[in-house]
Design an enzyme around this catalytic site. Structure first.
Site, short mmCIF file in Angstrom:
data_model
loop_
_atom_site.label_atom_id
_atom_site.label_comp_id
_atom_site.label_asym_id
_atom_site.label_seq_id
_atom_site.Cartn_x
_atom_site.Cartn_y
_atom_site.Cartn_z
N THR A 144 0.80 -1.19 0.08
CA THR A 144 0.01 0.09 -0.07
C THR A 144 0.75 1.12 0.00
O THR A 144 2.06 1.17 0.48
CB THR A 144 -0.73 0.04 1.11
OG1 THR A 144 -1.62 -1.19 1.55
CG2 THR A 144 -1.92 1.13 1.47
N ARG B 69 -13.55 -7.52 -1.09
CA ARG B 69 -13.12 -7.40 0.33
C ARG B 69 -12.43 -6.01 0.37
O ARG B 69 -11.86 -5.69 -0.61
CB ARG B 69 -11.72 -8.51 0.27
CG ARG B 69 -10.82 -8.16 1.62
CD ARG B 69 -9.89 -7.41 1.29
NE ARG B 69 -8.85 -7.45 2.43
CZ ARG B 69 -7.70 -6.53 2.59
NH1 ARG B 69 -7.42 -5.79 1.61
NH2 ARG B 69 -7.04 -6.74 3.54
N VAL B 70 -12.55 -5.31 1.43
CA VAL B 70 -12.19 -4.01 1.48
C VAL B 70 -11.28 -3.87 2.74
O VAL B 70 -11.39 -4.60 3.84
CB VAL B 70 -13.13 -2.95 1.92
CG1 VAL B 70 -12.61 -1.62 2.33
CG2 VAL B 70 -13.90 -2.72 0.71
N ASP C 31 -8.02 -1.88 5.15
CA ASP C 31 -8.00 -0.51 6.26
C ASP C 31 -7.87 0.85 5.29
O ASP C 31 -8.23 1.92 5.62
CB ASP C 31 -6.76 -0.63 7.04
CG ASP C 31 -5.60 -0.90 6.11
OD1 ASP C 31 -5.55 -1.40 5.35
OD2 ASP C 31 -4.47 -0.22 7.10
N THR D 92 0.07 0.79 6.41
CA THR D 92 0.11 -0.46 5.53
C THR D 92 0.43 -1.77 6.11
O THR D 92 0.54 -1.54 7.33
CB THR D 92 1.46 0.05 4.54
OG1 THR D 92 2.58 -0.24 5.27
CG2 THR D 92 1.43 1.48 4.12
N GLY D 93 0.24 -2.76 5.43
CA GLY D 93 0.27 -3.92 5.90
C GLY D 93 -1.22 -4.92 6.04
O GLY D 93 -2.05 -4.31 5.27
N GLY E 217 -4.63 -5.40 6.53
CA GLY E 217 -5.71 -4.16 6.85
C GLY E 217 -6.64 -4.95 7.93
O GLY E 217 -7.19 -3.81 8.53
N1 GLY Z 1 -3.29 -2.35 3.98
C1 GLY Z 1 -3.91 -2.77 2.78
C2 GLY Z 1 -4.92 -3.56 2.68
O1 GLY Z 1 -4.95 -4.54 3.67
O2 GLY Z 1 -5.68 -3.74 1.80
#
Ligand code: GLY
Length: 342
Positions: A195, A223-224, A226, A246-247, A249
């Site tokens: 991200t 899927r969404v 963070d 990032t990482g 979510g």
């Molecule tokens: N941090 C990005 C995601 O998990 O979509």
């Protein structure tokens, strides 16, 4: 970073925060210079963002303009064009922006066929009374604003997706190269949650942030993570600072990560210490065995980034990582604080 404040200002601040008396309210002060912080893939982004702020562009727009070349870069398969697709092979992008001075935010999630979702998120902020548009509605909104549509799946990303699909199971009908032959290569494909986040402060001490991603590689469609969720992948409080993540979510959503960092800074924590606090919160909230490694630690990575109103940047991650920043010292890629060693 604190400084004396007048009795009148003290009383104003006290009245404004009467409902949350447990919060220490940081003193407003001018930033020494424009500054920006970003994930490690954002070294160009922080330079662009600071150049734009020096030219008078607002921090939130500077963050979006800083992110744009990374969204356009087919080599970065975690953001924008060339991002790794969902399990059906379709690229779905998420992004959000937040503007400190107005306190407004805009976001899009599961947006297809548009390579600059952060720009569309900025349009949501500026040209709607909403915060978050998703899927088909987000695409129709982008179309209404004349944003061009294109296929975001590059040949390299399609190949990675196909390798993942073919290697998932020995009991389905998708065979890896060579399975119908005596011996064959079996490429391993990593499922990533790369991200980009950019947080900005200008010379007036105004703040803005943006986050953009293609999300978890090969995710379930829809899927969404963070990144498009205000308070999770990005949060701004114009009195305090901006933070992003990032990482994984899911871990950031479950801890309201970016808002947690900003609230910690409001209580007087430095940007790096606030990011470490949020990492500790992720660890404390990760309890089920399937998400833990052999040492009982999360088996995934999460990064937080922050910059406060005074222009101090910081970052921390669960495991060793780097981040980009642009301060009076120029652009740099530096180590983040880390909770654990690898
Ligand atoms: N941090 C990005 C995601 O998990 O979509």
């Amino acid at each position: 970073m604190s400084e004396p404040i007048s009795r009148r200002r003290f009383l104003e601040l006290g009245a404004a925060t009467a409902a949350v008396p447990h919060f220490h309210v940081p003193v407003r002060r001018r930033a020494p210079a424009p500054a920006a912080v970003s994930s490690a893939n954002g070294l160009r982004s922080v330079q662009i963002a600071v150049e734009k702020m020096r030219a008078g562009v607002s921090p939130v727009e500077a963050a979006v303009l800083g992110i744009e070349p990374v969204e356009n870069d087919p080599e970065d398969d975690s953001v924008g064009y060339g991002g790794l697709p969902n399990e059906d092979g379709v690229v779905e992008l998420d992004a959000c922006v937040m503007d400190g001075p107005t306190g407004l935010a805009g976001a899009v999630a599961a947006l297809r066929n548009v390579k600059n979702p952060a720009k569309v998120a900025l349009l949501v902020l500026r040209r709607t009374d909403h915060v978050l548009l998703v899927g088909e509605g987000a695409l129709r909104f982008a179309r209404a604003h004349g944003i061009p549509e294109e296929n975001l799946l590059t040949e390299a990303s399609r190949r990675k997706w196909l390798a993942w699909k073919e290697s998932r199971s020995k009991t389905d009908d998708w065979l890896e190269p060579g399975e119908n032959e005596p011996a064959g290569a079996r490429p391993k494909v990593e499922r990533k949650t790369g991200t980009i986040h950019v947080g900005c402060v200008n010379e007036a001490g105004d703040l803005g942030g943006a986050t953009s991603t293609s999300g978890l590689a090969f995710k379930i469609p829809g899927r969404v993570g963070d990144s498009p969720l205000i308070g999770c992948g990005n949060y701004v409080d114009n009195e305090v600072g901006v933070a992003g993540s990032t990482g994984r979510g899911e871990a950031v959503i479950l801890t309201n990560g970016a808002a947690y960092v900003v609230h910690a800074m409001r209580q007087g924590r430095s940007p790096t210490d606030a990011c470490l606090d949020a990492c500790r919160r992720v660890v404390a909230c990760t309890r089920i065995p399937r998400l833990l490694d052999g040492k009982g630690r999360p088996d995934f990575q999460v990064n937080f980034y922050a910059v406060n109103k005074a222009g101090v940047t910081g970052a921390a991650a669960l495991f060793p990582s780097r981040h980009a920043r642009m301060t009076a010292n120029g652009p740099e890629l530096v180590d983040s604080a880390a909770l654990f060693e690898r």
